[in-house]
Design an enzyme around this catalytic site. Structure first.
Site, PDB file in Angstrom:
ATOM      1  N   ASP A   1       0.920  -1.050  -0.076  1.00 48.34           N
ATOM      2  CA  ASP A   1      -0.154   0.067  -0.052  1.00 48.34           C
ATOM      3  C   ASP A   1       1.041   1.248  -0.057  1.00 48.34           C
ATOM      4  O   ASP A   1       2.000   1.021   0.378  1.00 48.34           O
ATOM      5  CB  ASP A   1      -0.617  -0.116   1.232  1.00 48.34           C
ATOM      6  CG  ASP A   1      -1.501   1.120   1.515  1.00 48.34           C
ATOM      7  OD1 ASP A   1      -2.399   1.559   0.585  1.00 48.34           O
ATOM      8  OD2 ASP A   1      -1.610   1.687   2.465  1.00 48.34           O
TER       9      ASP A   1
ATOM     10  N   ASP B   1      -0.247   5.136   0.726  1.00 47.90           N
ATOM     11  CA  ASP B   1      -0.390   6.019   1.746  1.00 47.90           C
ATOM     12  C   ASP B   1      -0.591   5.230   3.135  1.00 47.90           C
ATOM     13  O   ASP B   1      -1.094   4.546   3.399  1.00 47.90           O
ATOM     14  CB  ASP B   1      -1.649   6.824   1.600  1.00 47.90           C
ATOM     15  CG  ASP B   1      -1.744   7.667   0.455  1.00 47.90           C
ATOM     16  OD1 ASP B   1      -0.573   8.267   0.158  1.00 47.90           O
ATOM     17  OD2 ASP B   1      -2.838   7.905  -0.329  1.00 47.90           O
TER      18      ASP B   1
ATOM     19  N   GLY C   1      -7.290   4.015   2.953  1.00 51.22           N
ATOM     20  CA  GLY C   1      -7.693   2.908   1.922  1.00 51.22           C
ATOM     21  C   GLY C   1      -8.979   3.035   1.129  1.00 51.22           C
ATOM     22  O   GLY C   1      -8.856   2.046  -0.008  1.00 51.22           O
ATOM     23  N   VAL C   2      -9.812   3.648   1.510  1.00 52.09           N
ATOM     24  CA  VAL C   2     -10.966   3.891   0.597  1.00 52.09           C
ATOM     25  C   VAL C   2     -10.952   5.088  -0.199  1.00 52.09           C
ATOM     26  O   VAL C   2     -10.182   6.039  -0.137  1.00 52.09           O
ATOM     27  CB  VAL C   2     -12.527   3.834   1.398  1.00 52.09           C
ATOM     28  CG1 VAL C   2     -12.409   2.531   2.463  1.00 52.09           C
ATOM     29  CG2 VAL C   2     -12.620   5.326   2.224  1.00 52.09           C
TER      30      VAL C   2
ATOM     31  N   ARG D   1     -11.739   8.349  -2.850  1.00 56.13           N
ATOM     32  CA  ARG D   1     -11.784   9.807  -2.555  1.00 56.13           C
ATOM     33  C   ARG D   1     -13.405   9.932  -2.216  1.00 56.13           C
ATOM     34  O   ARG D   1     -13.695  10.625  -1.351  1.00 56.13           O
ATOM     35  CB  ARG D   1     -11.463  10.718  -3.654  1.00 56.13           C
ATOM     36  CG  ARG D   1     -11.312  11.889  -3.270  1.00 56.13           C
ATOM     37  CD  ARG D   1     -10.974  12.918  -4.720  1.00 56.13           C
ATOM     38  NE  ARG D   1      -9.498  12.316  -5.068  1.00 56.13           N
ATOM     39  CZ  ARG D   1      -9.072  12.602  -6.253  1.00 56.13           C
ATOM     40  NH1 ARG D   1      -9.527  13.458  -7.229  1.00 56.13           N
ATOM     41  NH2 ARG D   1      -7.775  11.967  -6.710  1.00 56.13           N
TER      42      ARG D   1
ATOM     43  N   SER E   1      -5.123   5.318  -4.273  1.00 56.90           N
ATOM     44  CA  SER E   1      -5.250   6.831  -4.428  1.00 56.90           C
ATOM     45  C   SER E   1      -4.935   6.881  -6.134  1.00 56.90           C
ATOM     46  O   SER E   1      -4.135   6.434  -6.849  1.00 56.90           O
ATOM     47  CB  SER E   1      -3.866   7.460  -3.951  1.00 56.90           C
ATOM     48  OG  SER E   1      -3.734   8.725  -4.324  1.00 56.90           O
ATOM     49  N   LYS E   2      -5.443   7.908  -6.399  1.00 59.89           N
ATOM     50  CA  LYS E   2      -5.441   8.479  -8.044  1.00 59.89           C
ATOM     51  C   LYS E   2      -4.527   9.260  -8.228  1.00 59.89           C
ATOM     52  O   LYS E   2      -3.808   9.693  -9.171  1.00 59.89           O
ATOM     53  CB  LYS E   2      -6.625   9.170  -8.554  1.00 59.89           C
ATOM     54  CG  LYS E   2      -7.663   8.419  -8.485  1.00 59.89           C
ATOM     55  CD  LYS E   2      -9.197   9.107  -9.147  1.00 59.89           C
ATOM     56  CE  LYS E   2     -10.149   7.935  -9.504  1.00 59.89           C
ATOM     57  NZ  LYS E   2     -11.362   8.391  -9.915  1.00 59.89           N
ATOM     58  N   ASN E   3      -3.516   9.376  -6.912  1.00 62.17           N
ATOM     59  CA  ASN E   3      -2.231  10.549  -6.999  1.00 62.17           C
ATOM     60  C   ASN E   3      -1.023   9.656  -6.670  1.00 62.17           C
ATOM     61  O   ASN E   3       0.075  10.234  -6.583  1.00 62.17           O
ATOM     62  CB  ASN E   3      -2.309  11.370  -6.025  1.00 62.17           C
ATOM     63  CG  ASN E   3      -3.570  12.634  -5.923  1.00 62.17           C
ATOM     64  OD1 ASN E   3      -3.497  13.059  -7.089  1.00 62.17           O
ATOM     65  ND2 ASN E   3      -4.621  12.599  -5.043  1.00 62.17           N
TER      66      ASN E   3
ATOM     67  N   ASP F   1      -1.733  -0.513   6.027  1.00 59.92           N
ATOM     68  CA  ASP F   1      -1.781   0.214   7.366  1.00 59.92           C
ATOM     69  C   ASP F   1      -3.276   0.616   7.653  1.00 59.92           C
ATOM     70  O   ASP F   1      -3.804   1.068   8.961  1.00 59.92           O
ATOM     71  CB  ASP F   1      -1.237   1.705   7.407  1.00 59.92           C
ATOM     72  CG  ASP F   1      -2.071   2.553   6.221  1.00 59.92           C
ATOM     73  OD1 ASP F   1      -2.305   2.193   5.200  1.00 59.92           O
ATOM     74  OD2 ASP F   1      -2.354   3.648   6.677  1.00 59.92           O
TER      75      ASP F   1
HETATM   76  P1  B16 Z   1      -6.911   9.887  -3.482  1.00 58.59           P
HETATM   77  P2  B16 Z   1      -3.826   4.054  -0.111  1.00 58.59           P
HETATM   78  C1  B16 Z   1      -5.811   5.907  -0.044  1.00 58.59           C
HETATM   79  O1  B16 Z   1      -4.238   5.460  -0.658  1.00 58.59           O
HETATM   80  C2  B16 Z   1      -5.756   6.679   0.939  1.00 58.59           C
HETATM   81  O2  B16 Z   1      -5.281   5.942   2.074  1.00 58.59           O
HETATM   82  C3  B16 Z   1      -6.937   7.079   1.193  1.00 58.59           C
HETATM   83  O3  B16 Z   1      -7.274   7.828   2.584  1.00 58.59           O
HETATM   84  C4  B16 Z   1      -7.432   7.809   0.081  1.00 58.59           C
HETATM   85  O4  B16 Z   1      -9.157   8.377   0.169  1.00 58.59           O
HETATM   86  C5  B16 Z   1      -7.516   7.190  -1.182  1.00 58.59           C
HETATM   87  O5  B16 Z   1      -6.293   6.550  -1.160  1.00 58.59           O
HETATM   88  C6  B16 Z   1      -7.775   8.073  -2.531  1.00 58.59           C
HETATM   89  O6  B16 Z   1      -6.714   8.812  -2.485  1.00 58.59           O
HETATM   90  O7  B16 Z   1      -7.715  11.178  -3.361  1.00 58.59           O
HETATM   91  O8  B16 Z   1      -5.469  10.548  -3.760  1.00 58.59           O
HETATM   92  O9  B16 Z   1      -7.381   9.308  -5.074  1.00 58.59           O
HETATM   93  O10 B16 Z   1      -3.599   3.626   1.323  1.00 58.59           O
HETATM   94  O11 B16 Z   1      -4.673   3.061  -0.591  1.00 58.59           O
HETATM   95  O12 B16 Z   1      -2.504   4.026  -0.794  1.00 58.59           O
HETATM   96 MG    MG Z   2      -2.752   3.266   3.207  1.00 59.81          MG
END
Ligand code: B16
Ligand code: MG
Length: 214
Positions: free
Chosen positions: A8, A10, A46-47, A49, A116-118, A170
């Site tokens: 993972d 973030d 993890g969920v 946006r 995450s899309k980022n 996490d």
């Molecule tokens: P984004 P991971 C997740 O990343 C984050 O934990 C979660 O808090 C966030 O809402 C999700 O990415 C979407 O992120 O807005 O950047 O697309 O933990 O799966 O790496």
């Molecule tokens: Mg995470």
């Protein structure tokens, strides 16, 4: 036994989770939610946006249209991306860097499985833009964690079965996703003692012990 590791992003390789919190808190205050806490933010780990926004909106009396929701999510992302500008290669801890390089040298396949899309942007900023064998992120999945899609896709792309990969997470949503996909999991932070977590990780370097002992 483990020939691949799916990380993972973030909260595991870097602490963007604090930036998510700050950006969501700013949106919450804008719509008069003044009791958005780190505990609420934990449920957003993890969920996706849009699902994260729904968790935040549980705290509001108001109803929001789909269009308003998209505007709020977009605003959050703009704020979040501004905060991501703070990240550079120094945000990759020595512990993580050493573990990644050691595993790579041992011939273990290394993948990212992030909602995450980022993710691409974050990896670039950490100096890991070309490091991983495979990156599966929020842009390439239709269902976010706890659905196992992101991890199943990553395993498939590195050419391994779920039973041959370890998922490092996490978030509860991530441990659930890994378990549902048939993966063993290693849990960092709050999910160390989660009942479905296969291995608690007190520190990141323990991943090497798990992989080399199995
Ligand atoms: P984004 P991971 C997740 O990343 C984050 O934990 C979660 O808090 C966030 O809402 C999700 O990415 C979407 O992120 O807005 O950047 O697309 O933990 O799966 O790496
Ligand atoms: Mg995470």
């Amino acid at each position: 036994k483990y020939l691949g590791i799916i990380f993972d992003l973030d909260g595991v390789l870097c602490s963007t989770d604090e930036y998510h919190y700050e950006a969501w808190k700013a949106i919450a205050e804008e719509i008069d939610i003044n009791n958005f806490t780190p505990k609420d933010n934990n449920r957003q780990r993890g969920v996706s946006r849009m699902e994260s926004l729904e968790i935040l909106l549980e705290k509001s009396e108001r109803k929001f249209t789909d269009k308003e929701k998209l505007i709020l999510a977009d605003k959050k992302n703009q704020r979040y991306k501004e905060l991501l500008n703070n990240i550079n290669s120094f945000d990759l801890s020595d512990e993580v860097r050493v573990a990644l390089n050691t595993l790579r040298k041992a011939g273990i396949k290394l993948a990212i499985g992030s909602s995450s899309k980022n993710a691409g942007l974050i990896l670039e900023r950490l100096g890991l833009g070309n490091f991983f064998d495979v990156v599966v992120d929020g842009n390439s999945i239709t269902k976010s964690k706890p659905n196992p899609e992101v991890f199943l896709k990553a395993a498939q792309m590195i050419g391994l079965q779920p039973s041959q990969c370890l998922v490092v997470e996490d978030a509860i949503s991530g441990i659930e996703a890994g378990t549902a996909g048939g993966f063993d999991t290693a849990g960092i932070g709050g999910v160390m003692s989660y009942p479905k977590t296969t291995y608690p990780l007190r520190d990141f370097s323990q991943i090497m012990n798990i992989v080399f002992a199995n």
